[in-house]
Design a protein around this motif. Structure first.
Motif, short mmCIF file in Angstrom:
data_model
loop_
_atom_site.label_atom_id
_atom_site.label_comp_id
_atom_site.label_asym_id
_atom_site.label_seq_id
_atom_site.Cartn_x
_atom_site.Cartn_y
_atom_site.Cartn_z
N VAL A 1 75.25 63.41 74.57
CA VAL A 1 74.16 62.56 75.09
C VAL A 1 74.37 62.29 76.59
O VAL A 1 73.43 62.35 77.40
CB VAL A 1 74.10 61.25 74.29
CG1 VAL A 1 73.10 60.28 74.93
CG2 VAL A 1 73.71 61.52 72.84
N LEU A 2 75.60 61.96 76.96
CA LEU A 2 75.90 61.67 78.37
C LEU A 2 75.69 62.89 79.26
O LEU A 2 75.25 62.78 80.40
CB LEU A 2 77.36 61.19 78.50
CG LEU A 2 77.64 59.78 77.95
CD1 LEU A 2 79.12 59.53 77.88
CD2 LEU A 2 76.98 58.72 78.83
N LYS A 3 75.98 64.08 78.74
CA LYS A 3 75.78 65.31 79.53
C LYS A 3 74.30 65.52 79.85
O LYS A 3 73.93 65.85 80.97
CB LYS A 3 76.32 66.50 78.75
CG LYS A 3 77.82 66.69 78.90
CD LYS A 3 78.27 67.94 78.15
CE LYS A 3 79.78 68.12 78.31
NZ LYS A 3 80.26 69.29 77.56
N THR A 4 73.45 65.33 78.83
CA THR A 4 72.00 65.49 79.06
C THR A 4 71.49 64.49 80.10
O THR A 4 70.71 64.83 80.98
CB THR A 4 71.24 65.31 77.73
OG1 THR A 4 71.62 64.05 77.17
CG2 THR A 4 71.57 66.43 76.75
N GLU A 5 71.94 63.24 79.99
CA GLU A 5 71.54 62.22 80.98
C GLU A 5 71.99 62.60 82.38
O GLU A 5 71.26 62.41 83.36
CB GLU A 5 72.12 60.87 80.58
CG GLU A 5 71.44 60.25 79.37
CD GLU A 5 72.06 58.92 78.99
OE1 GLU A 5 73.03 58.51 79.67
OE2 GLU A 5 71.60 58.29 78.01
N ASP B 1 70.88 64.45 87.98
CA ASP B 1 71.15 65.42 89.05
C ASP B 1 69.84 65.98 89.61
O ASP B 1 69.67 66.12 90.82
CB ASP B 1 72.01 66.57 88.51
CG ASP B 1 73.45 66.13 88.29
OD1 ASP B 1 73.84 65.12 88.90
OD2 ASP B 1 74.17 66.80 87.53
N ILE B 2 68.90 66.31 88.73
CA ILE B 2 67.61 66.87 89.18
C ILE B 2 66.86 65.86 90.04
O ILE B 2 66.33 66.18 91.11
CB ILE B 2 66.77 67.29 87.95
CG1 ILE B 2 67.45 68.47 87.24
CG2 ILE B 2 65.35 67.64 88.36
CD1 ILE B 2 66.98 68.68 85.81
N SER B 3 66.82 64.58 89.59
CA SER B 3 66.12 63.54 90.36
C SER B 3 66.78 63.32 91.73
O SER B 3 66.09 63.16 92.74
CB SER B 3 66.08 62.24 89.56
OG SER B 3 67.39 61.75 89.37
N HIS B 4 68.10 63.34 91.76
CA HIS B 4 68.81 63.16 93.04
C HIS B 4 68.53 64.29 94.01
O HIS B 4 68.39 64.05 95.22
CB HIS B 4 70.32 63.06 92.78
CG HIS B 4 70.76 61.71 92.29
ND1 HIS B 4 70.49 60.54 92.96
CD2 HIS B 4 71.46 61.35 91.17
CE1 HIS B 4 70.97 59.51 92.30
NE2 HIS B 4 71.58 59.97 91.19
N ARG B 5 68.42 65.50 93.51
CA ARG B 5 68.13 66.64 94.39
C ARG B 5 66.75 66.50 95.03
O ARG B 5 66.57 66.71 96.24
CB ARG B 5 68.21 67.94 93.59
CG ARG B 5 69.63 68.40 93.32
CD ARG B 5 69.66 69.75 92.65
NE ARG B 5 70.94 69.95 91.97
CZ ARG B 5 71.08 70.32 90.72
NH1 ARG B 5 69.99 70.50 89.97
NH2 ARG B 5 72.28 70.49 90.19
N GLU B 6 65.75 66.13 94.24
CA GLU B 6 64.40 65.97 94.77
C GLU B 6 64.35 64.88 95.84
O GLU B 6 63.75 65.05 96.91
CB GLU B 6 63.44 65.61 93.62
CG GLU B 6 63.23 66.76 92.65
CD GLU B 6 62.43 66.33 91.43
OE1 GLU B 6 62.15 65.10 91.31
OE2 GLU B 6 62.09 67.19 90.60
#
Length: 1258
Positions: free
Chosen positions: A758-762, A767-772
């Protein structure tokens, strides 16, 4: 001067009554007084260096070391005059820096000294009745201030200067505690006490303005700027046993000493209180400050450690250490060992070691870290050097077979020293005083004269044990013979001769008679001659006798009633006797006649000895010096004198090899000296046999030790069995607990796995939001940067235009200012010219006026002198009239004065009687007031004690409760930790099980690699062997070729010779019809083919051999060239194969190393996981599932790693088969003739990598 030189080597002793008698020079070196020296002693390397006292010194009184450890001040008395000598310790050897001996004030001796913190000033205190306190600028020998310390002439025990302020001074003494400040060239008192001051024995500065003061009633005071801030009492209760002590009030760390060995106290200045006060109130003789607090003496053999309370102005107990005095194993009666007072305390510069000196001349040390570690355990001082004599040494002797010295003392002890190792071998205390001692030449026995008996004793390995006693009371002198078969002992005026074989009294020598000065006769000295046939004695009756032991009669005698002899010795041939006594001479006696008397120059010789070579004489004096002189004795004053002891020398001896001189004295010190001869003659006597190493041990002691060893072995075996049984029980319990815990942890690990996913998916979503967001921020920043660059460019253009305008303005202003400066210079020069003309005219006018004024002054002086003469004449007349008038008045006053004197005498008598009555009344009132104050003080002190005891009881109850709670918590924690330990042990076992198959595979691979390397080495050996065989065969071939050529040449020569002989014989046959010619021809044939055949053969052979040699050489060179070409071609063909095999082996080795690194990483991950499990269990028990999940992840990764290892194992097996195929090809190629391996090409060894791998796995 004398050519005999003695150099001090080592000293055994301490002078405890010297003020400040111990301190540190650095962390390893201590300085203390001994004899008439100051000794620098290295604690680690055990060497001693000496700082000699002044010449003709009567002993040291006080010492002081500067705070920078650079200077040492010594107070002495030299020829009844006080002197202070300051030495520079940093120079080697220590040299005198200054001597203070000229005093403008009255002084008998200096009793205490102290340096200022910057080491420039010295504070000294003189003894009563002067009691002057002197403040010196010692480098310039200048007295800055002198005051009387106490008007009532009470003794002052200690003076000191503040450690931060040169001008702040403190003095303490009997009823004296004063703080003074140096200002305006004098010392002014700054504190004023109310009431009577206690008897202050010691003090120490704990800060710039704080002082701890100790009294003779066991009280400690803390003063700050002269005001009392804190007070406590050290109350001691004496229990029934003299070995224990209880401190009732505020006592810190109690440290006790081993028992001393002297009944004589050496404290001279400090008066002792009554017996009842000593039992209840310990005296504080010494205080030493350190960073945490201070240490102070607290009664006999005890030291207390106080530590400061944080954020408060007092000191309290941090821990309490009680130490019982151990039973003295070396004393025959330990209960008789008197206690000793601590006189001086000193901390090392790092405060790691505390050293104490006592009133019984002993030095002790303790490591401060031991007192901190051993909380609740016993701590006690250890001897810094070894137990020393504490009273006058009365006996001294040495032996031949061992480097031993025997001494006895009035402190009721016997000590055996080693002068080679400078150590104490044995010592033992007795109930009676020992007057004399003699050591057997073998070093195994001693004879000692006690007050009640004469004892013959064995020197065992760890004891001195008597085996024969004689009823010889008060034996003051005894001596073994040189052969050791006899010994002599003195009883009154009789000399008893005993044999050491049968231990019987074989003879009694009587001859010394009478009393000297109402004192009983004493035989003071005994000496044997070399062959033990004669004995020489000298006594206080003035008689020196030489006895013949075979007859028991006197052979020679020399009696001088006016002289009381102290010591006697004889030359090696026993023809000359040397005696010293009370008449201040050294007498040389031969054949009952005094040949010469050498004066001692105002001292009394107390001891004498002569070397075994007969070339040196040493004498000891009553002032403690040693004199060395050569023999024959000089007529003039030719000797070397050495400062040694601080009291009369009692005994003096030379060792058997004449290398060492031994001296003892009444100051309780033993000196060893190295003896030299400046003439170059050898002093050392060659020893045929070295020193003996044998020691005596009794059979019972050996049996006891063997029995103890057996008991200990059985005890060890029993403990082993018991421990094994306990371990088995624990293993069984732990295995059950491990099973339970493993089940629990498996469940937790599964839950942690799900949570981790669960923690890996979160994490991926974040990571995707931080990149944007980061991309948006970068775009925004680039736009802002462009805008800022445009704005800044415009601003820069504006500023540049402003700068050009300002530059033009500054140029214009500079030109204007230059014009103004030129105008100002012109106007200034014109004004100066005008002013000079004006003032010159004025000056001429003033000079004219001044001349007129001088003429007026001269005229006025003439008028003044005339008026003065007239006034003097008038005054003389008036004085005469007044004189007559006042003489009449004086007569009248005298008459009236006589009348008044009579009246005043009567009034004085009345006044004195009334004043006496008033004084008596006031005295009665004061006595009553003092009694009332004393009673009130006692009541207050008792109330304080009661309150303190109540508080202490409450505090101890609270501490006990806290400790019980703490113990309960620790037990709980211990149980939890044991649980974690069981779990981790189980995990470690599982991991080991996983690692074992991999290790087995690695072992198999190692064995295969070793086999391959062994095969490779075998191939190399076969190749080398084949090469050797080829070279041998080639050499044989060459030899056979040479022999064959020789034989062929011989064959050709012989064939040519036969052909020539055939032709010649055929020619001879033609003359067969003519016998005469035939005979001549045959003779010619004989001469040609028989006599010269050898020469012809040699000549023909040489030419043919050269031709054949050249032909064969050409043939061999052609063959060699073809073989070389063939070898090169074959080498080029097979080199590629070798390189390919080598590269494959290198790649295999790299793969093995990578596998090893991966194994190491997995092990480190397992270790990190185990440590993480421990931490998470201790800190956050609720996070256990996460740690279990990580554990499982590591396990899965390790299994994946094992699968990879299986793949690598298969690859390695394939590579191994390929290597075998290549080796078979190599063997086939090597069987081809002319094939050779490429030189220098070897496969890399795997041994080093295998060793590295084994180290990593371990």
């Amino acid at each position: 001067m004398s050519t005999v030189v003695a150099q001090s080597l080592h000293v055994f002793g301490l002078r405890s009554h010297v003020t400040n008698n111990i301190f540190f020079f650095d962390e390893q070196i201590v300085i203390f007084p001994s004899g008439n020296y100051c000794v620098k002693y290295n604690l680690d390397q055990k060497w001693q260096k000496f700082i000699a006292g002044s010449d003709k010194s009567q002993g040291m009184l006080a010492l002081s070391i500067s705070p920078n450890r650079r200077y040492l001040a010594i107070s002495e008395t030299v020829q009844e005059k006080p002197i202070i000598t300051i030495y520079e310790l940093s120079s080697i050897p220590c040299r005198k820096r200054k001597v203070l001996n000229n005093f403008d004030f009255q002084v008998q001796k200096f009793t205490s000294m102290a340096f200022s913190p910057d080491s420039k000033y010295l504070l000294t205190q003189t003894s009563p009745p002067e009691s002057n306190l002197v403040y010196w600028l010692w480098e310039k020998q200048k007295v800055m201030a002198v005051i009387k310390a106490d008007i009532q002439n009470n003794p002052i025990y200690q003076v000191s200067i503040s450690p931060q302020d040169n001008t702040q001074v403190c003095i303490t003494g009997s009823g004296v505690f004063k703080l003074l400040r140096f200002a305006d060239g004098t010392l002014k008192q700054t504190n004023f006490q109310r009431g009577e001051s206690p008897n202050c024995l010691a003090h120490a500065w704990v800060s710039e303005d704080r002082i701890i003061v100790g009294t003779d009633t066991g009280r400690l005071f803390l003063f700050e700027s002269g005001d009392q801030r804190w007070e406590t009492s050290i109350i001691v209760k004496e229990p029934t046993s003299s070995r224990s002590l209880d401190v009732i009030h505020e006592s810190e760390s109690l440290i006790e000493f081993p028992p001393p060995s002297s009944p004589v106290s050496s404290i001279e200045q400090i008066p002792m209180t009554t017996h009842t006060q000593q039992q209840s109130l310990p005296q504080v003789f010494a205080i030493a400050a350190y960073s945490k607090g201070f240490a102070c003496s607290a009664g006999p053999g005890r030291v207390l450690l106080f530590e400061k309370v944080e954020e408060k102005d007092f000191y309290r107990e941090s821990r309490e250490i009680r130490v019982s005095i151990p039973v003295d194993q070396q004393s025959s009666d330990p209960s008789q060992s008197d206690k000793q007072d601590v006189l001086c305390l000193c901390f090392s510069p790092s405060e790691e070691t505390l050293i104490a000196s006592t009133s019984k001349n002993q030095l002790y040390s303790i490591t401060m870290s031991l007192t901190e570690i051993s909380k609740g355990e016993a701590a006690h001082f250890e001897y810094l050097l070894y137990p020393l004599h504490s009273a006058s040494i009365t006996g001294l002797d040495t032996c031949i077979r061992k480097p031993l010295i025997a001494t006895c003392s009035l402190d009721r002890s016997i000590r055996i020293w080693n002068y080679e190792s400078n150590t104490l071998e044995l010592y033992k205390e007795y109930q009676e005083e020992a007057y004399t001692v003699s050591l057997h030449p073998s070093g195994h026995y001693i004879v000692v004269g006690f007050a009640d008996k004469l004892r013959l004793m064995n020197l065992l390995i760890d004891d001195i044990r008597p085996f024969k006693e004689y009823s010889v009371r008060g034996c003051k002198e005894c001596a073994f013979s040189n052969g050791g078969h006899l010994f002599a002992a003195v009883n009154g005026n009789v000399i008893h001769i005993f044999t050491t074989t049968s231990l019987e009294n074989i003879s009694n020598l009587k001859g010394h008679t009478g009393k000297v000065c109402l004192h009983p006769l004493q035989i003071r000295s005994l000496v044997w001659n070399l062959d033990d046939s004669k004995l020489i004695s000298a006594g206080t009756d003035g008689a020196v006798y030489e006895w013949n032991l075979s007859t028991g009669k006197r052979e020679t005698e020399c009696v001088l009633k006016s002289c009381s002899y102290n010591s006697v010795t004889a030359s090696p041939d026993a023809k000359v006797i040397f005696a010293v006594g009370s008449d201040q001479t050294l007498k040389e006696i031969s054949d009952s006649l005094i040949l010469r008397e050498i004066p001692a120059y105002d001292v009394i010789y107390t001891a004498i000895t002569i070397s075994h070579s007969g070339r040196m004489i040493f004498v000891g004096t009553s002032v403690g010096t040693i004199r060395a002189m050569k023999y024959p004795l000089p007529l003039q004053k030719e000797y070397n004198e050495y400062q040694a002891h601080a009291g009369p020398v009692t005994k003096i001896l030379l060792t058997f090899d004449d290398q060492y001189l031994l001296t003892v004295a009444e100051d309780g010190c033993l000196f060893t000296w190295k003896v030299f001869d400046k003439d170059g003659r050898g002093i050392k006597r060659e020893r045929e046999v070295g020193f003996a190493e044998e020691v005596l041990v009794t059979k019972t002691d050996m049996e006891e030790k063997a029995q103890i060893m057996l008991e200990l072995k059985t005890r060890v075996e029993e403990l082993k069995m018991e421990n094994e049984y306990q371990l088995r029980l624990k293993d069984m319990n732990y295995s059950e607990k491990i099973k339970e815990l493993t089940d629990k942890f498996i469940q937790e690990m599964e839950s942690l796995k799900t949570k981790n996913q669960v923690l890996k998916t979160e994490k991926e979503k974040q990571d995707i939001s931080h990149r944007e967001r980061l991309e948006e921020l970068i775009d925004k920043q680039s736009r802002e940067l462009q805008d800022l660059e445009c704005c800044n460019n415009q601003k820069l253009l504006l500023e540049y235009e402003k700068y050009q305008e300002l530059q033009l303005k500054s140029q214009r202003m500079q030109e204007e200012y230059e014009k103004q400066l030129r105008d100002n210079d012109e106007t200034k020069s014109q004004a100066l010219e005008e002013l000079t003309e004006f003032y010159e005219a004025k000056l001429q006018e003033k000079t004219g006026l001044l001349e007129e004024a001088q003429e007026d002054v001269r005229q006025q002086l003439r008028e003044f002198e005339e008026t003065k003469k007239q006034i003097e004449e008038d005054e003389d007349r008036e004085i005469q009239d007044i004189k007559t008038k006042y003489e009449r008045k004086l007569r009248d006053e005298k008459e009236s004065n006589l009348r008044l004197k009579g009246e005043t005498g009567i009034m004085r008598k009345k006044f004195s009687s009334l004043q006496k009555e008033i004084e008596e009344r006031t005295n009665d009132i004061e006595i009553l007031k003092t009694e009332q104050m004393k009673l009130q003080g006692v009541i207050k002190s008792l109330e304080k004690d009661i309150q303190g005891l109540k508080r202490e009881i409450q505090e101890r109850d609270e501490t006990i409760q806290d400790k019980e709670k703490r113990i309960y918590d620790l037990k709980k924690k211990n149980q939890e930790l044991e649980k974690f330990k069981f779990v981790l042990d189980y995990k470690i076992k599982e991991l080991k099980k996983q690692i074992e198959p991999r290790e087995n595979e690695i072992k198999v691979m190692k064995e295969q690699i070793q086999e391959m390397e062994a095969e490779l080495e075998r191939f190399h050996k076969q190749n080398t062997q084949l090469e050797l065989n080829i070279t041998e065969l080639l050499q044989k071939l060459r030899a056979t070729d040479q022999e064959m050529r020789k034989e062929q040449q011989k064959e050709r020569d012989l064939e040519a010779l036969v052909r020539r002989f055939k032709t010649d014989l055929h020619n001879c046959v033609a003359y067969i019809q003519d016998p005469r010619l035939l005979k001549e021809k045959i003779r010619g044939l004989f001469e040609k083919y028989v006599q010269r055949a050898d020469m012809v053969e040699i000549a023909g052979l040489n030419s043919d051999l050269q031709q054949e040699y050249a032909r064969q050489r050409e043939h061999l060179e052609r063959n060699l060239a073809t073989l070389k070409k063939k070898v090169i071609k074959e080498g080029e063909l097979h080199r590629t194969d070798y390189v390919r095999i080598m590269q494959e082996n290198v790649s295999l080795i790299k793969e093995i190393n990578e596998l090893r690194r991966e194994l190491k990483l997995t092990r480190s991950q397992i270790y990190d996981l185990e440590s993480a499990l421990k931490v998470s269990k201790k800190t956050r028990p609720q996070e256990v599932p996460e740690s279990v999940l990580s554990k499982d992840v590591v396990r899965t990764s390790s299994t994946m790693r094992l699968n990879e290892q299986e793949e690598t194992g298969r690859i390695i097996e394939m590579q191994r088969l390929e290597i075998r195929r290549l080796r078979d090809q190599i063997q086939e190629q090597e069987q081809v003739p002319g094939f050779h391996t490429i030189a220098g090409v070897r496969l890399p060894s795997l041994i080093d990598s295998e060793v590295d791998f084994e180290v990593h796995t371990k």
